[in-house]
Write an enzyme that holds these catalytic residues in place. Sequence first.
Site, short mmCIF file in Angstrom:
data_model
loop_
_atom_site.label_atom_id
_atom_site.label_comp_id
_atom_site.label_asym_id
_atom_site.label_seq_id
_atom_site.Cartn_x
_atom_site.Cartn_y
_atom_site.Cartn_z
N ASN A 124 45.77 55.60 65.79
CA ASN A 124 45.10 56.90 65.84
C ASN A 124 43.73 56.84 65.16
O ASN A 124 43.12 57.89 64.89
CB ASN A 124 45.97 57.99 65.19
CG ASN A 124 46.24 57.71 63.71
OD1 ASN A 124 45.81 56.69 63.18
ND2 ASN A 124 46.97 58.60 63.06
N GLU A 131 44.24 59.60 57.55
CA GLU A 131 44.61 60.05 58.90
C GLU A 131 43.50 60.93 59.48
O GLU A 131 42.61 61.39 58.75
CB GLU A 131 45.91 60.86 58.82
CG GLU A 131 47.10 60.08 58.25
CD GLU A 131 47.68 59.04 59.21
OE1 GLU A 131 46.98 58.60 60.15
OE2 GLU A 131 48.85 58.67 59.05
#
Length: 225
Positions: A124, A131
């Site tokens: 991702n 993140e």
Amino acid sequence: MSAITILNSYNSLSKKVADIVEEQLKENRISRFILPTGSTPLGLYKELVNRELDWSSVMTYNLDVYIMNPSHSQSYQTYMKENLFDKTNIYPSNCQFPDRNVQSYEVRLKGIPADLCILGIGTNGHIAFNEPGSLFDSRTRVVHLDEQTIQDNSRFFGSVDDTPKQAITMGLGTIMDSKRIILMANGKNKFEILNKAMNDEVTTMVPASILQEHNNLEVYYCDEK
Ligand code: GLP
């Protein structure tokens, strides 16, 4: 935009990055390294162990740890011991990991930036455990892992339920303070995100894209997997 150097095998990728570590170590015995975990750097660590370098004055700082028992077989502390630390002459007290005392980890890194920071990339676009959505000036902190990351890393734990959901990670700002950054990636499933991170817009939705703004970045890729 940042250039991606494509290597023809996983072995060449591991050797290329090992050469960079070896050069750094020979240039300065008292080097400070920021180190990654995951499947990508396994070949690098194997190569470094085989080279029998002098690690006696090196300081290492790991990028991240899961919030879990450090003696668990899948903890990043165990990974580093098994793949690098126990096989070199590095002093265990010179091997640092982030812990809940996040300020102190920052202080240890802040005054003297790392000579070399080696990174992998998540599917991702995460680097360390920053993140999507992580701020570019973020520092070491406790984070909740993305669903995608939990899914990806469940291969090490047997099931999603048994995979840690929280971690302590260096921030993007912490990483960007390094004097030199090497990003390594292996596998066709990484190419699209790597290309996006290096050649599309710099956005917090692709955390690795901030690396485009580092003035001493090298990116190495192979598609052996
Ligand atoms: C993990 C780590 C990252 C690593 C990435 C890729 O979750 N926190 O530091 O770079 O995911 O891992 P792998 O090399 O196994 O694909």
